[in-house]
Design a protein around this motif. Sequence first.
Motif, PDB file in Angstrom:
ATOM      1  N   ASN A   1       1.299   8.276  -2.941  1.00 34.67           N
ATOM      2  CA  ASN A   1      -0.003   8.068  -3.579  1.00 34.67           C
ATOM      3  C   ASN A   1      -0.073   8.748  -4.935  1.00 34.67           C
TER       4      ASN A   1
ATOM      5  N   LEU B   1      -4.252  -2.876  -9.156  1.00 32.74           N
ATOM      6  CA  LEU B   1      -4.860  -3.153  -7.853  1.00 32.74           C
ATOM      7  C   LEU B   1      -5.034  -4.660  -7.693  1.00 32.74           C
TER       8      LEU B   1
ATOM      9  N   SER C   1       0.848  -1.192   0.000  1.00 26.90           N
ATOM     10  CA  SER C   1       0.000   0.000   0.000  1.00 26.90           C
ATOM     11  C   SER C   1       0.883   1.241   0.000  1.00 26.90           C
TER      12      SER C   1
ATOM     13  N   THR D   1      -9.471   2.541   4.112  1.00 26.46           N
ATOM     14  CA  THR D   1      -9.326   1.357   3.272  1.00 26.46           C
ATOM     15  C   THR D   1      -8.068   1.527   2.434  1.00 26.46           C
ATOM     16  N   GLU D   2      -7.084   0.666   2.665  1.00 24.43           N
ATOM     17  CA  GLU D   2      -5.829   0.743   1.920  1.00 24.43           C
ATOM     18  C   GLU D   2      -5.914  -0.086   0.648  1.00 24.43           C
ATOM     19  N   ARG D   3      -5.423   0.481  -0.436  1.00 29.00           N
ATOM     20  CA  ARG D   3      -5.371  -0.226  -1.719  1.00 29.00           C
ATOM     21  C   ARG D   3      -4.004  -0.902  -1.843  1.00 29.00           C
TER      22      ARG D   3
ATOM     23  N   MET E   1      -1.317  -2.468  -4.154  1.00 32.66           N
ATOM     24  CA  MET E   1      -0.920  -2.393  -5.557  1.00 32.66           C
ATOM     25  C   MET E   1       0.247  -3.339  -5.822  1.00 32.66           C
TER      26      MET E   1
ATOM     27  N   GLU F   1      -7.671  -4.976  -1.321  1.00 29.75           N
ATOM     28  CA  GLU F   1      -7.910  -3.868  -0.396  1.00 29.75           C
ATOM     29  C   GLU F   1      -7.983  -4.415   1.016  1.00 29.75           C
TER      30      GLU F   1
ATOM     31  N   LYS G   1      -0.686   6.712  -8.470  1.00 29.13           N
ATOM     32  CA  LYS G   1      -1.803   6.981  -9.388  1.00 29.13           C
ATOM     33  C   LYS G   1      -1.300   7.158 -10.821  1.00 29.13           C
TER      34      LYS G   1
ATOM     35  N   GLU H   1      -0.410   3.688 -12.108  1.00 27.92           N
ATOM     36  CA  GLU H   1      -1.619   2.904 -12.370  1.00 27.92           C
ATOM     37  C   GLU H   1      -2.322   3.401 -13.630  1.00 27.92           C
TER      38      GLU H   1
END
Length: 227
Positions: A49, A63, A33, A73-75, A77, A66, A53, A56
């Motif tokens: 972050n 992703l 994350s 809520t952590e994504r 990757m 989660e 982005k 991504e």
Amino acid sequence: MLDVTVIEDPAAAEVSLAPIRARLLAELMEPASATMLAARVGLPRQKVNYHLKALERHGLIELVGERRKGNVTERLMRATAASYVISPLALASVQPDPARSRDQLSARWLLAVAARLVRDVGTLLTGAAKARRPLATFALDGEVRFASAADRAAFIEELAAGVGALVLKYHDASAEGGRDHRVVVAVHPTVKMPPAGPAEPLPAADERSAAVSPTEPSTGSPTDQPV
């Protein structure tokens, strides 16, 4: 995750060349994350972050899950490939063209052939992935130590003659439904790589630099056999 993927889009190439983002790609061989990455690379989570982005958006990370951490809520990757190669298509207007000067003893011509190899195989891989079909290729990779320049010259002469004989034996220009393949054979001195040192610290600014190397063989015309 793929072993290797080819970057053809100029914008994606630009994104991947930023040292900070290249470091994040390396860290994302395993899912993580923004919070986890921030602790590893010593940057604020918000800045991490921002870079995630961008990666991504250009398909360089994806992703994979989660998880809840408190009220957040952590994504999670992960990189889409273990390594990346930038295709000459990313610099289409100035990409090398082996047709400009066909000199089999020129290192720069060999480099142009290798660049075309990356471009063609990248294009083939992209098409095969979209069609969900395998791509048939073959490669040989090895080393030989010559006792003298004369031995090297004799080796190249025999190699060219052998490959030429195989092409004449199997090439059928009149075969209906036949598929052309490109044959590439290269000989160059072995590069001695220095031992790996400690990881370089992240730069303060979002600078850009890269070192990219070509990879696999490609398919196409059977008459082009650089040595």
